[in-house]
Design a protein around this motif. Sequence first.
Motif, PDB file in Angstrom:
ATOM      1  N   GLU A   1     -10.279   4.407   9.796  1.00  0.00           N
ATOM      2  CA  GLU A   1     -10.078   5.024   8.488  1.00  0.00           C
ATOM      3  C   GLU A   1      -8.602   5.137   8.126  1.00  0.00           C
ATOM      4  OE1 GLU A   1     -12.147   5.850   6.136  1.00  0.00           O
ATOM      5  OE2 GLU A   1     -13.871   5.141   7.290  1.00  0.00           O
ATOM      6  N   LEU A   2      -7.731   5.178   9.127  1.00  0.00           N
ATOM      7  CA  LEU A   2      -6.301   5.326   8.842  1.00  0.00           C
ATOM      8  C   LEU A   2      -5.703   4.053   8.231  1.00  0.00           C
ATOM      9  CD1 LEU A   2      -5.078   7.292  11.991  1.00  0.00           C
ATOM     10  CD2 LEU A   2      -5.262   8.151   9.648  1.00  0.00           C
ATOM     11  N   ALA A   3      -6.228   2.894   8.623  1.00  0.00           N
ATOM     12  CA  ALA A   3      -5.682   1.635   8.109  1.00  0.00           C
ATOM     13  C   ALA A   3      -5.742   1.560   6.582  1.00  0.00           C
ATOM     14  CB  ALA A   3      -6.401   0.457   8.752  1.00  0.00           C
ATOM     15  N   PRO A   4      -6.901   1.831   5.948  1.00  0.00           N
ATOM     16  CA  PRO A   4      -6.932   1.790   4.470  1.00  0.00           C
ATOM     17  C   PRO A   4      -6.026   2.842   3.835  1.00  0.00           C
ATOM     18  CG  PRO A   4      -9.161   1.742   5.386  1.00  0.00           C
ATOM     19  CD  PRO A   4      -8.242   2.083   6.506  1.00  0.00           C
ATOM     20  N   LEU A   5      -5.677   3.890   4.586  1.00  0.00           N
ATOM     21  CA  LEU A   5      -4.812   4.947   4.068  1.00  0.00           C
ATOM     22  C   LEU A   5      -3.342   4.659   4.343  1.00  0.00           C
ATOM     23  CD1 LEU A   5      -6.973   8.041   5.115  1.00  0.00           C
ATOM     24  CD2 LEU A   5      -6.655   7.137   2.807  1.00  0.00           C
ATOM     25  N   LYS A   6      -3.025   3.386   4.669  1.00  0.00           N
ATOM     26  CA  LYS A   6      -1.647   2.939   4.890  1.00  0.00           C
ATOM     27  C   LYS A   6      -1.016   3.631   6.099  1.00  0.00           C
ATOM     28  CE  LYS A   6      -2.309   0.735   1.055  1.00  0.00           C
ATOM     29  NZ  LYS A   6      -2.701  -0.693   1.087  1.00  0.00           N
ATOM     30  N   MET A   7      -1.840   3.900   7.118  1.00  0.00           N
ATOM     31  CA  MET A   7      -1.330   4.494   8.357  1.00  0.00           C
ATOM     32  C   MET A   7      -1.868   3.703   9.550  1.00  0.00           C
ATOM     33  SD  MET A   7      -1.489   8.613   7.693  1.00  0.00           S
ATOM     34  CE  MET A   7      -0.534   8.922   9.177  1.00  0.00           C
ATOM     35  N   GLU A   8      -1.849   2.380   9.417  1.00  0.00           N
ATOM     36  CA  GLU A   8      -2.431   1.548  10.460  1.00  0.00           C
ATOM     37  C   GLU A   8      -1.664   1.614  11.776  1.00  0.00           C
ATOM     38  OE1 GLU A   8       0.351  -0.540   7.770  1.00  0.00           O
ATOM     39  OE2 GLU A   8      -1.575   0.458   7.462  1.00  0.00           O
ATOM     40  N   ARG A   9      -0.416   2.081  11.738  1.00  0.00           N
ATOM     41  CA  ARG A   9       0.379   2.154  12.966  1.00  0.00           C
ATOM     42  C   ARG A   9       0.278   3.523  13.627  1.00  0.00           C
ATOM     43  NH1 ARG A   9       6.283  -0.057  11.682  1.00  0.00           N
ATOM     44  NH2 ARG A   9       6.294  -0.208  13.969  1.00  0.00           N
ATOM     45  N   ALA A  10      -0.367   4.477  12.975  1.00  0.00           N
ATOM     46  CA  ALA A  10      -0.517   5.814  13.551  1.00  0.00           C
ATOM     47  C   ALA A  10      -1.595   5.804  14.632  1.00  0.00           C
ATOM     48  CB  ALA A  10      -0.882   6.817  12.457  1.00  0.00           C
ATOM     49  N   VAL A  11      -1.461   6.726  15.549  1.00  0.00           N
ATOM     50  CA  VAL A  11      -2.413   6.836  16.658  1.00  0.00           C
ATOM     51  C   VAL A  11      -3.017   8.245  16.659  1.00  0.00           C
ATOM     52  CG1 VAL A  11      -2.752   6.740  19.152  1.00  0.00           C
ATOM     53  CG2 VAL A  11      -1.137   5.166  18.043  1.00  0.00           C
ATOM     54  N   PHE A  12      -4.321   8.304  16.623  1.00  0.00           N
ATOM     55  CA  PHE A  12      -5.062   9.577  16.695  1.00  0.00           C
ATOM     56  C   PHE A  12      -5.787   9.635  18.031  1.00  0.00           C
ATOM     57  CE2 PHE A  12      -8.964  11.999  16.315  1.00  0.00           C
ATOM     58  CZ  PHE A  12      -8.551  13.158  15.702  1.00  0.00           C
ATOM     59  N   THR A  13      -5.616  10.729  18.744  1.00  0.00           N
ATOM     60  CA  THR A  13      -6.224  10.852  20.071  1.00  0.00           C
ATOM     61  C   THR A  13      -6.915  12.201  20.208  1.00  0.00           C
ATOM     62  OG1 THR A  13      -4.446   9.509  21.008  1.00  0.00           O
ATOM     63  CG2 THR A  13      -5.826  10.727  22.558  1.00  0.00           C
ATOM     64  N   THR A  14      -8.123  12.172  20.725  1.00  0.00           N
ATOM     65  CA  THR A  14      -8.842  13.405  21.060  1.00  0.00           C
ATOM     66  C   THR A  14      -8.635  13.668  22.543  1.00  0.00           C
ATOM     67  OG1 THR A  14     -10.492  12.903  19.375  1.00  0.00           O
ATOM     68  CG2 THR A  14     -11.065  14.573  21.012  1.00  0.00           C
ATOM     69  N   GLN A  15      -7.896  14.699  22.840  1.00  0.00           N
ATOM     70  CA  GLN A  15      -7.572  15.021  24.227  1.00  0.00           C
ATOM     71  C   GLN A  15      -8.574  16.038  24.771  1.00  0.00           C
ATOM     72  OE1 GLN A  15      -3.504  16.401  23.994  1.00  0.00           O
ATOM     73  NE2 GLN A  15      -2.683  14.324  24.200  1.00  0.00           N
TER      74      GLN A  15
ATOM     75  N   ALA B   1      -5.162   4.731  -2.094  1.00  0.00           N
ATOM     76  CA  ALA B   1      -6.006   4.693  -0.894  1.00  0.00           C
ATOM     77  C   ALA B   1      -6.671   6.040  -0.651  1.00  0.00           C
ATOM     78  CB  ALA B   1      -5.172   4.272   0.314  1.00  0.00           C
ATOM     79  N   VAL B   2      -5.892   7.120  -0.862  1.00  0.00           N
ATOM     80  CA  VAL B   2      -6.476   8.462  -0.712  1.00  0.00           C
ATOM     81  C   VAL B   2      -7.609   8.649  -1.714  1.00  0.00           C
ATOM     82  CG1 VAL B   2      -6.031  10.925  -0.995  1.00  0.00           C
ATOM     83  CG2 VAL B   2      -4.402   9.514   0.259  1.00  0.00           C
ATOM     84  N   GLY B   3      -7.374   8.262  -2.943  1.00  0.00           N
ATOM     85  CA  GLY B   3      -8.406   8.406  -3.962  1.00  0.00           C
ATOM     86  C   GLY B   3      -9.654   7.625  -3.634  1.00  0.00           C
ATOM     87  N   ARG B   4      -9.495   6.436  -3.107  1.00  0.00           N
ATOM     88  CA  ARG B   4     -10.674   5.626  -2.770  1.00  0.00           C
ATOM     89  C   ARG B   4     -11.470   6.256  -1.616  1.00  0.00           C
ATOM     90  NH1 ARG B   4     -10.921   1.198  -5.682  1.00  0.00           N
ATOM     91  NH2 ARG B   4      -9.031   0.495  -6.744  1.00  0.00           N
ATOM     92  N   ARG B   5     -10.780   6.878  -0.665  1.00  0.00           N
ATOM     93  CA  ARG B   5     -11.523   7.543   0.417  1.00  0.00           C
ATOM     94  C   ARG B   5     -12.265   8.765  -0.134  1.00  0.00           C
ATOM     95  NH1 ARG B   5     -12.631   3.738   2.449  1.00  0.00           N
ATOM     96  NH2 ARG B   5     -13.461   4.789   4.301  1.00  0.00           N
ATOM     97  N   LEU B   6     -11.623   9.488  -1.068  1.00  0.00           N
ATOM     98  CA  LEU B   6     -12.310  10.622  -1.694  1.00  0.00           C
ATOM     99  C   LEU B   6     -13.531  10.139  -2.469  1.00  0.00           C
ATOM    100  CD1 LEU B   6      -9.244  12.656  -3.015  1.00  0.00           C
ATOM    101  CD2 LEU B   6     -10.799  13.344  -1.175  1.00  0.00           C
ATOM    102  N   SER B   7     -13.374   9.016  -3.144  1.00  0.00           N
ATOM    103  CA  SER B   7     -14.488   8.453  -3.905  1.00  0.00           C
ATOM    104  C   SER B   7     -15.620   8.031  -2.977  1.00  0.00           C
ATOM    105  CB  SER B   7     -14.004   7.252  -4.724  1.00  0.00           C
ATOM    106  OG  SER B   7     -15.063   6.704  -5.485  1.00  0.00           O
ATOM    107  N   ALA B   8     -15.257   7.486  -1.808  1.00  0.00           N
ATOM    108  CA  ALA B   8     -16.279   7.091  -0.834  1.00  0.00           C
ATOM    109  C   ALA B   8     -17.033   8.319  -0.327  1.00  0.00           C
ATOM    110  CB  ALA B   8     -15.631   6.332   0.318  1.00  0.00           C
ATOM    111  N   LEU B   9     -16.300   9.408  -0.102  1.00  0.00           N
ATOM    112  CA  LEU B   9     -16.953  10.652   0.315  1.00  0.00           C
ATOM    113  C   LEU B   9     -17.912  11.146  -0.762  1.00  0.00           C
ATOM    114  CD1 LEU B   9     -14.197  12.877   1.998  1.00  0.00           C
ATOM    115  CD2 LEU B   9     -16.257  11.967   3.069  1.00  0.00           C
ATOM    116  N   ALA B  10     -17.454  11.061  -2.016  1.00  0.00           N
ATOM    117  CA  ALA B  10     -18.258  11.584  -3.122  1.00  0.00           C
ATOM    118  C   ALA B  10     -19.503  10.760  -3.367  1.00  0.00           C
ATOM    119  CB  ALA B  10     -17.410  11.632  -4.389  1.00  0.00           C
ATOM    120  N   ALA B  11     -19.528   9.503  -2.900  1.00  0.00           N
ATOM    121  CA  ALA B  11     -20.683   8.648  -3.138  1.00  0.00           C
ATOM    122  C   ALA B  11     -21.929   9.194  -2.469  1.00  0.00           C
ATOM    123  CB  ALA B  11     -20.387   7.230  -2.636  1.00  0.00           C
TER     124      ALA B  11
END
Length: 554
Positions: free
Chosen positions: A380-394, A468-478
Amino acid sequence: MLRGLDIADMLIIDRLELAFQPGLNVLTGETGAGKSILLDSLGFVLGWRGRADLVRQGAEQGEVTAWFDLTPDHPARAVLRDAGLPEGDELILRRINSRDGRKTAWVNDRRCSGEVLRQLSETLVELHGQHDDRGLLNPRGHRVILDEFGGLEAQRAAVRAAWTTCGQAAKALKSAEAAMAVIREEEDYLRHAVAELDALAPEPGEEAGLDVQRRLMQGAEKIRNDVVRAHELLGAQGAEAAFGEAMRWLDGAATHAEGRLEAPMAALSRAMSELGEALDGIGDAVQDLSFDPNDLENTEERLFAIRALARKHDILADDLAAFGDTLREKLNALDAGDADLSKLRQALDKAEAAYNDTAARLSEARTSAALSLDKAVSAELAPLKMERAVFTTQITPEVPGPEGQDAVAFSVATNPGAPSGPLNRIASGGELSRFLLALKVCLTRGQTGLTMIFDEIDRGVGGATADAVGRRLSALAAEGQVLVVTHSPQVAALGTHHWRVEKRVSRGMTTSTVVPLPGDDRIDEIARMLSGDTITDEARAAARSLLAVQGCSG
């Protein structure tokens, strides 16, 4: 799903009625127009804790009504049933705030508490923003989020049940050990007291009988001689002999008395019979009054021993036997205590083993769910222009408890090689918004009928990132309903329904209102968001272009 909101006399809102729709509902307006007041009012009717001064100046009370559509399986129905409130396909919440601070709430026209409102709100609405600490930014809630994502609620409930069983087993063992410790402290006393009671073997009523017997013995020495003398005077050497002699004389004379002696002789015969009974009774009394002096001594010794033992234990003499039974029960418990404690320890060991096994399986499931969540968030981060960020659940070991033995925390690294850290410390405002949005998309996937509110979650981003943020919000609203308060024209252009929050001044009174934006009005609002206070033809053209690109014109 939130269908409508009716606000009266709240802060700078005089009267406002809003009808919301499924999909992406966008609220825009200049800074200070009152967008936050809408959220404050909605939070008020939902029972959220917020600002206290909500009543509009000059009004006696403020009132907010919100109504929702409920699906047949909506979790709000369970809350209504538990609270004894009427349920149906529509849920109406109403809450009043008086000028003096008193708050009154109704659910489907039935009075209820603020706590019931809060319980309902947890099933109705989710609020998210950059500075939201209601779950995503609060590390204490990360474990629950992970469990919900992985569908681990049943396993977590099993761990909680196993923990409860452990607690009950530990409590039973502790209570038994404490009871045994008390008994052991008085073991010497118990064994000595039971030995005394067993040796004496007192019986109920014995003390009273011994007392009577003792008093008789004490009085016997004084009266026995008199009773013996009386027996002698009435016996064979006394009255009995005289009676017999008299009867013989009268019997000899009766033949010559012509019947005159029959009656006297009959009376004398009866007197001799009564005298015989008297002699028998007196003889028995003499026998009873005859005793060995040692008997008195023995009786007194036992009587005094019983009374002394009763005084020693501060109870009645008649209660000594029952008291002895009680002490014997304690001794029996002590003698059987080791076996009972052994059983309780075994039960605790078994409960702990079951908990450890259940918690270990939950840990394994959490580890698997964490990998899936990390992968989903990264996607999900890639479409939000954060493809280089790393999310980790520790997941790290934690002191065992009712939720298991795992600590869960979300950490992020915004760039390769950069150190990772807590979500709310590492990410900037704009990055944080996108992390939260990516997480929310992952957590709500497959869910329907949700109402989510995003308060300026797009702050700090613009251009392609805002799009990109708006499109993710729109996807949620669908798949549900999303209300977003935004300053981003890219997000606003994606809305299926658009309202503008306005501040007006009339007769020296400032009020806030919300107006729907059809057609050209919407173009003008997006143009304002693009260019500022002065809306130019170029800004309107850019707005039309943006709406056309988003497929939302008209």
